[in-house]
Structure formats: structure tokens, C-alpha cells
Design a protein around this motif. Sequence first.
Motif, PDB file in Angstrom:
ATOM      1  N   ILE A   1       9.126  66.685  83.878  1.00 19.73           N
ATOM      2  CA  ILE A   1       9.281  67.940  83.141  1.00 19.73           C
ATOM      3  C   ILE A   1      10.744  68.369  83.139  1.00 19.73           C
ATOM      4  O   ILE A   1      11.539  67.933  83.976  1.00 19.73           O
ATOM      5  N   ASN A   2      11.073  69.222  82.180  1.00 21.75           N
ATOM      6  CA  ASN A   2      12.435  69.755  82.092  1.00 21.75           C
ATOM      7  C   ASN A   2      12.367  71.077  81.350  1.00 21.75           C
ATOM      8  O   ASN A   2      11.329  71.401  80.753  1.00 21.75           O
ATOM      9  N   SER A   3      13.436  71.836  81.400  1.00 18.31           N
ATOM     10  CA  SER A   3      13.530  72.998  80.511  1.00 18.31           C
ATOM     11  C   SER A   3      14.779  72.825  79.679  1.00 18.31           C
ATOM     12  O   SER A   3      15.850  72.485  80.198  1.00 18.31           O
ATOM     13  N   LEU A   4      14.641  73.033  78.370  1.00 25.30           N
ATOM     14  CA  LEU A   4      15.810  72.928  77.488  1.00 25.30           C
ATOM     15  C   LEU A   4      16.399  74.306  77.201  1.00 25.30           C
ATOM     16  O   LEU A   4      17.239  74.455  76.317  1.00 25.30           O
ATOM     17  N   GLY A   5      15.919  75.311  77.941  1.00 20.93           N
ATOM     18  CA  GLY A   5      16.482  76.648  77.769  1.00 20.93           C
ATOM     19  C   GLY A   5      16.142  77.241  76.408  1.00 20.93           C
ATOM     20  O   GLY A   5      15.326  76.699  75.665  1.00 20.93           O
TER      21      GLY A   5
ATOM     22  N   THR B   1       7.917  65.193  88.382  1.00 24.58           N
ATOM     23  CA  THR B   1       9.304  65.226  88.818  1.00 24.58           C
ATOM     24  C   THR B   1      10.097  66.003  87.775  1.00 24.58           C
ATOM     25  O   THR B   1       9.751  65.997  86.583  1.00 24.58           O
ATOM     26  N   ILE B   2      11.131  66.676  88.237  1.00 29.54           N
ATOM     27  CA  ILE B   2      11.988  67.407  87.301  1.00 29.54           C
ATOM     28  C   ILE B   2      13.070  66.446  86.859  1.00 29.54           C
ATOM     29  O   ILE B   2      13.763  65.857  87.692  1.00 29.54           O
TER      30      ILE B   2
ATOM     31  N   THR C   1       9.793  71.134  78.386  1.00 29.64           N
ATOM     32  CA  THR C   1       9.482  69.851  77.741  1.00 29.64           C
ATOM     33  C   THR C   1       8.891  68.947  78.811  1.00 29.64           C
ATOM     34  O   THR C   1       9.176  69.120  80.004  1.00 29.64           O
ATOM     35  N   PHE C   2       8.077  68.005  78.388  1.00 29.41           N
ATOM     36  CA  PHE C   2       7.471  67.105  79.377  1.00 29.41           C
ATOM     37  C   PHE C   2       7.090  65.778  78.727  1.00 29.41           C
ATOM     38  O   PHE C   2       6.963  65.685  77.504  1.00 29.41           O
ATOM     39  N   GLU C   3       6.958  64.784  79.563  1.00 32.42           N
ATOM     40  CA  GLU C   3       6.580  63.462  79.073  1.00 32.42           C
ATOM     41  C   GLU C   3       5.735  62.758  80.141  1.00 32.42           C
ATOM     42  O   GLU C   3       6.002  62.901  81.327  1.00 32.42           O
TER      43      GLU C   3
END
Length: 430
Positions: free
Chosen positions: A161-165, A248-249, A264-266
Motif C-alpha cells: 500500500i501507499n498514499s499518493l497524497g 507492506t508500505i 493506492t494498493f496492489e
Amino acid sequence: MARSTFQTLPGTRDILEPDASHLRGLVTLFADLAAGAGFGQIIPPMFEDTEVFTRLGEASDVVSKELYSFEDKGGRNIALRPEFTASVCRAFAQYRPTTPWKTWYAGPNFRYDKPQKGRYRQFDQVGIEVIGSHDPQLDVEVIALAQRFFDDLGLAVELRINSLGDIAERPAYLQDLNSYFEQNRDSLSEAARATLSVNPLRLLDAKRPGDAAIAAGAPTILDSLSNEAAAAFAEVRNGLDTLKIDYTIDPLLVRGLDYYNRTTFEFAAPGLEAAQNAVGGGGRYDGLVEALGGPPEPGVGFAIGVDRTLLACEAAGVLPSSGNTIDVWVVDATGSADVGLLVVEELRRSGLKADRSYDGRSMKAQMKNANRSGAAVAVIVGEDEMSSGTVSVRSMADGTQEQVQRGQMLAAVRSGLAQGRETKDGEDRT
Ligand code: HAM
């Protein structure tokens, strides 16, 4: 085998049995999961005004290189859909349903991609979208539904996962990113330099080792999130922790489409080759509905690649089944319509899966067909049976056979099938 005049085009395939059954089993599983979480189905058209897709952002390969677009006979510019999210947002803008609008979908997409195993020009997706809520708990629920789907399939996957703000903070971050990559310009590959001039964000998931090493040292967006975006991302992580979903980030996760903001995630299947191991992905796209002419409603969702997921299931030995093997094969040595048509029809109308041979084949050939079909039971009608108004019901597993009155046929077939299942269960246990 002689080569036929016409073959499927590159990147397209005929999906034959048993693959078609596996695909159907997978879609049914997904449909049931989505319906069980309050999602209704949407079946959008396979082609739209090209602009519906170009508004996804011209900087992505999906739009700039891979779109199947053409002018139709009415002079309209249309394109085959490369994904569903744009169509769902277009539909939302068109009908303005009450929010949150929760939809699921399944069907083919078209991308002029470089064909290889797990990468096709026509491929299927299943997915969900929710339009009309900013709530980070929804991001968690969306991810949890995908995770539950993989769990139900029995497929082990890895979630990043992540954040694209937020879009508002993007320009400042892009500037930082741009100056970082510009400082390293000489070490970047030619292709990476070209990407840099279009969208430096895409360089973060560069695949060439030299480029990837530079990307690994780039400033991360997670360091420049606004307070609101950072709080939302924390809430998403907490929610995943609450549900005990492993992740995992990955600050380098940017995804291939340009409409994302915040989460966002994959999902990757470790059993597949790295370049094609993404079995699904998604995230928030809070500006897309508005970009398509709708109200400023936020959205979040994901799509799962059906073809790749099935490849991963095959590698892991967990292919889903729609359970449609034939129950009973009708073997007819009389050539009479009473048998060929009536017996088969009676079996099928009673809900049994029945099939037969054609063209007056020999008894031996018909028994071979019966064997190959995987049917557990055969109903055999020879001259004897014909004249005495009976049929023979044979267990294909052990060859035992009983002759019963025609009126008893269904009961005898059902009991033969039940016995077959018991024997099989016994064998599976030993
Ligand atoms: P995507 O990452 O472009 O996202 O595609 C989702 C999945 O579709 C991929 O993870 C992959 O499994 C599969 N896929 C993509 N291209 C191909 C191909 N050429 N051949 C085989 N499988 C492929 C989307 O499409 C977004 N619409 C997801 C989304 C929904 N984001 C928010 N809502």
C-alpha cells in the motif's frame, strides 16, 4: 495438426474448457462476495467516446500507447475500454445515483500491450468501485474485499500500500522529484529520461535495475503528505491492522494510471513472474468523476486481473471450479428417438447434467465417450431394454449395473450418483 486459415490475433485467446469453467467459477465467487457486501452490478458498454478514457490522463501508457481507438462509421471517435473505472465514473455522472454508489463488474478490457504470458490485448477483470465517500474505512473495506476474495480462492498474495497524497500537494512533490531525477539525469536510461519529461512519478516504479536504483533514493511522497492525507493514511493502516490484513508500505508504488490520489494498493502473486505478478490493484480517485463532467464526488475501488489470477491459481494448484462436469451419459444402442431424445430430455429436465453420443455410433464408441466425459453414471438402452420398457443404470467407477423400469430411471441414476460420491469421499480420505 494442420494450420487453419484464421488464427486468433496476437494477445487474444479462445478460452476453452476447462479454463472457461475456472473463469466462470472465479467470477461467480467474486459476484457473490460483492453482492454480500452491498454491491450491485454494472455492465457498461465495451466502447465509449475516446475522451472518456483520455481524461484518465494522457501521461499513462494505457491512454497514450495502448488505447484501441478509431473513428466509427458515424464519424465519432470511440475507443474500446482499457479498464472499467472511467466507465463507472461516466455512468455516475450520467445518472447521478444516490451515494455512496457501490458497484461491481466483470468483463473484458482491451489494451494494445506487448503480448506475453499473463499480458494480453484482451483480458478480463472483476472489480468494485464506490463513489461518494471520503471515509478511509471504506478504503479498508475495499482492500478487505479483495483480500477476502484471494483468501476464498485459497491463493496467497502479497499486499503493498501507499498514499499518493492529495492532488493539491502533488505539484510541490513533483517539483522535488523532478529536481532529484534531473540531478541524476546522466545515470538514467534513455527511456527513463523520456518518462521524466512526461511524468516523473512514473519513474518511481522504473523496472530497469539502473533506473530502479536511482528511484529507490528519490524523495518519497509519504514525507510530504498534508496533515489530512497523513491522518487518512494512518486510519487506513489502523483499519488493516484491526482486520489483521498483512501489508507492506511501499512508497514507490505509483500504479500505471494517473487518476489516483491518497490510498493506492496492489496485490502480487509470488508464484508468477515478477513482470506480470500484479494480480490486482486500485485506490482512490477523488477527482475523476468531476474530470468526466460529474459532481466533485470522490471514489475508491480496485480491479483484479482474472487471467493472471487464474494463472496464479493454476501454479498454486487451487483453480476454482464451476462444478459443471456431466453427471450421466446416455448410451443408446437402438437409434430410437424415444431414447436419444426423450431419455436425455427427461434427465436434463430433472436437473441432472446429461449428455449423449450422436450419429448412431457403436456401443463401444459410446461407452468410450461416456468414460471420457467424466460422468459417474451411464444410462444404457439396448434392444432388450427397449422391448421390456427398462433401462440399465451403470456405475462408471466399478462397472456394476442394474436394470430398472423406465419409471424408476431417475431414482436409480440419483442413487448411482450418491454412491459414486460416497466412494470418491472414501478414496479422498484414504
Ligand atoms: P490496472 O492495474 O491497470 O488497474 O489493472 C488491474 C489488473 O488487471 C492488473 O493488476 C492485472 O492483473 C490486470 N491487467 C492489466 N493489464 C493486463 C493485461 N494486458 N493482460 C492481463 N491482465 C492485465 C485498473 O485497471 C484500475 N481500473 C483499477 C482500479 C479500479 N482502480 C480503482 N478502481
